[in-house]
Design a protein around this motif. Sequence first.
Motif, short mmCIF file in Angstrom:
data_model
loop_
_atom_site.label_atom_id
_atom_site.label_comp_id
_atom_site.label_asym_id
_atom_site.label_seq_id
_atom_site.Cartn_x
_atom_site.Cartn_y
_atom_site.Cartn_z
N ILE A 59 4.58 -11.49 1.37
CA ILE A 59 3.90 -12.57 1.44
C ILE A 59 2.26 -12.36 2.14
O ILE A 59 1.44 -12.69 1.62
N ALA A 60 2.29 -11.73 3.32
CA ALA A 60 1.11 -11.21 4.04
C ALA A 60 0.17 -10.52 2.98
O ALA A 60 -1.17 -10.63 2.75
N GLY A 61 0.77 -9.50 2.46
CA GLY A 61 0.08 -8.53 1.27
C GLY A 61 -0.41 -9.23 0.31
O GLY A 61 -1.51 -9.26 -0.32
N ALA A 62 0.46 -10.14 -0.45
CA ALA A 62 -0.06 -11.05 -1.57
C ALA A 62 -1.00 -11.91 -1.11
O ALA A 62 -2.13 -12.30 -1.85
N ALA A 63 -1.09 -12.58 -0.04
CA ALA A 63 -2.12 -13.35 0.37
C ALA A 63 -3.49 -12.84 0.75
O ALA A 63 -4.60 -13.27 0.03
N VAL A 64 -3.46 -11.54 1.15
CA VAL A 64 -4.87 -10.77 1.25
C VAL A 64 -5.15 -10.38 -0.22
O VAL A 64 -6.41 -10.55 -0.62
N GLY A 65 -4.21 -10.09 -1.14
CA GLY A 65 -4.57 -9.68 -2.56
C GLY A 65 -5.31 -10.84 -3.12
O GLY A 65 -6.21 -10.76 -3.95
N LEU A 66 -4.67 -12.09 -3.00
CA LEU A 66 -5.13 -13.25 -3.64
C LEU A 66 -6.70 -13.45 -3.09
O LEU A 66 -7.77 -13.96 -3.73
N ALA A 67 -6.86 -13.23 -1.86
CA ALA A 67 -8.16 -13.49 -0.98
C ALA A 67 -9.15 -12.58 -1.57
O ALA A 67 -10.38 -12.97 -1.52
N CYS A 68 -8.81 -11.48 -2.12
CA CYS A 68 -9.71 -10.27 -2.44
C CYS A 68 -10.56 -10.80 -3.98
O CYS A 68 -11.28 -10.40 -4.32
N LEU A 69 -9.65 -11.94 -4.52
CA LEU A 69 -10.13 -12.49 -5.78
C LEU A 69 -11.42 -13.38 -5.41
O LEU A 69 -11.98 -13.96 -6.38
N VAL A 70 -11.32 -13.65 -4.21
CA VAL A 70 -12.64 -14.83 -3.94
C VAL A 70 -13.76 -13.79 -3.45
O VAL A 70 -14.65 -13.90 -4.20
N PRO A 71 -13.67 -13.17 -2.32
CA PRO A 71 -14.54 -11.93 -1.88
C PRO A 71 -13.68 -10.76 -1.62
O PRO A 71 -12.78 -11.00 -0.95
N GLU A 72 -14.34 -9.52 -2.27
CA GLU A 72 -13.19 -8.37 -2.17
C GLU A 72 -13.31 -7.89 -0.85
O GLU A 72 -12.15 -7.07 -0.58
N ASN A 73 -14.10 -8.22 0.16
CA ASN A 73 -14.20 -7.76 1.53
C ASN A 73 -13.06 -8.18 2.21
O ASN A 73 -12.71 -7.76 3.29
N HIS A 74 -12.01 -9.17 1.82
CA HIS A 74 -10.75 -9.62 2.48
C HIS A 74 -9.79 -8.23 2.46
O HIS A 74 -8.99 -8.38 3.15
N ILE A 75 -10.22 -7.32 1.73
CA ILE A 75 -9.20 -5.98 1.68
C ILE A 75 -9.21 -5.35 3.08
O ILE A 75 -8.04 -4.75 3.44
N LEU A 76 -10.30 -5.71 4.03
CA LEU A 76 -10.29 -5.05 4.97
C LEU A 76 -8.90 -5.87 6.11
O LEU A 76 -8.62 -5.12 7.04
N ARG A 77 -8.66 -6.84 5.48
CA ARG A 77 -7.51 -7.62 6.57
C ARG A 77 -6.10 -6.79 6.58
O ARG A 77 -5.45 -6.99 7.31
N LEU A 78 -6.06 -6.01 5.71
CA LEU A 78 -4.91 -5.02 5.44
C LEU A 78 -4.72 -4.22 6.61
O LEU A 78 -3.65 -3.79 7.33
N LEU A 79 -5.87 -3.83 7.17
CA LEU A 79 -5.90 -2.83 8.11
C LEU A 79 -5.07 -3.21 9.64
O LEU A 79 -4.38 -2.68 9.98
N PRO A 80 -5.71 -4.44 10.18
CA PRO A 80 -4.84 -5.10 11.51
C PRO A 80 -3.62 -5.54 11.06
O PRO A 80 -2.63 -5.48 12.01
#
Length: 291
Positions: A59-80
């Motif tokens: 669910i956490a990964g999917a939420a980040v992936g969906l957020a990347c469809l808004v602005p792609e910089n959300h991909i950085l949230r995978l790191l923490p």
Amino acid sequence: RLFDRNVALTAGLVSATYGPFVHAECMLMKSFLSPLLTMIALYAALRAAERQQRLWTAIAGAAVGLACLVPENHILRLLPIAVGLWTTGPATNAKEGSSARNRVFSILLLGGSCAAMILPATARNFAVSGEWVAVTAGGGEVFYMAWGPSATGNYEPPPFVRSNPYLEHEDFRREARRRAGRDLTSGESSRYWFREGLNSILADPGRAVGLAAKKFIGLFNNFEVPDSEHYQVAREWIPLLYVLPSFGWLVGVGFVGLAVSFSDLRRYQLPLGMLGVHVLSIILTYNFGRF
């Protein structure tokens, strides 16, 4: 899960009455999804880190992936989130095998579920353009606006670009083709502007450091950098916004909260990490109120 019920209720009430949030919610923009998906990712990551539960990891990964469809910089949230899964998981897990193997699998699951949300956009991009573009082909343009000769730290298109979402991307591509002396695809144009932005940094590192510092300081300013809508102008027409708290009301107590959180990094590393990568994404690009 991080504090207590009273803190949660207080934070919810502050968010519900926060002026810039109220203003942004009244606009037809996709950015309203960013706080929602960030909170889902944080909550799911906290649940996953407690017992390395794979459903919450997905669910956490999917939420980040969906957020990347808004602005792609959300991909950085995978790191923490990945760091949190690795460092706060259980020492052993008799049901699912060794701890190290389980944590590696969790991180792979996190990245895979994120990629699964982005993949449909990538497949469509390839179908219509023949190029492997993950979400959009505008990243190089954003990077150039952040560091190129016209960069100010906020949104500032170069002279050859018309500030209109229907025109600006094609203006960038037209100028890239002119400078390159040949036809360029959307992806090639984006990579061209990324190189140009990088060249600007390398040509004048001192200026780049100054821009980064300006963007960092600007993040703690009460001024909401305008996009197509201006928060300060909206307050002239909607007096209620004058009595609702803005960032200047909260930033001081926010720093106190950060100081308290640093006293127990293991407990608070996820929200601190999410905040850190968001600040990093602004420094790498530029600032809008809605960012």
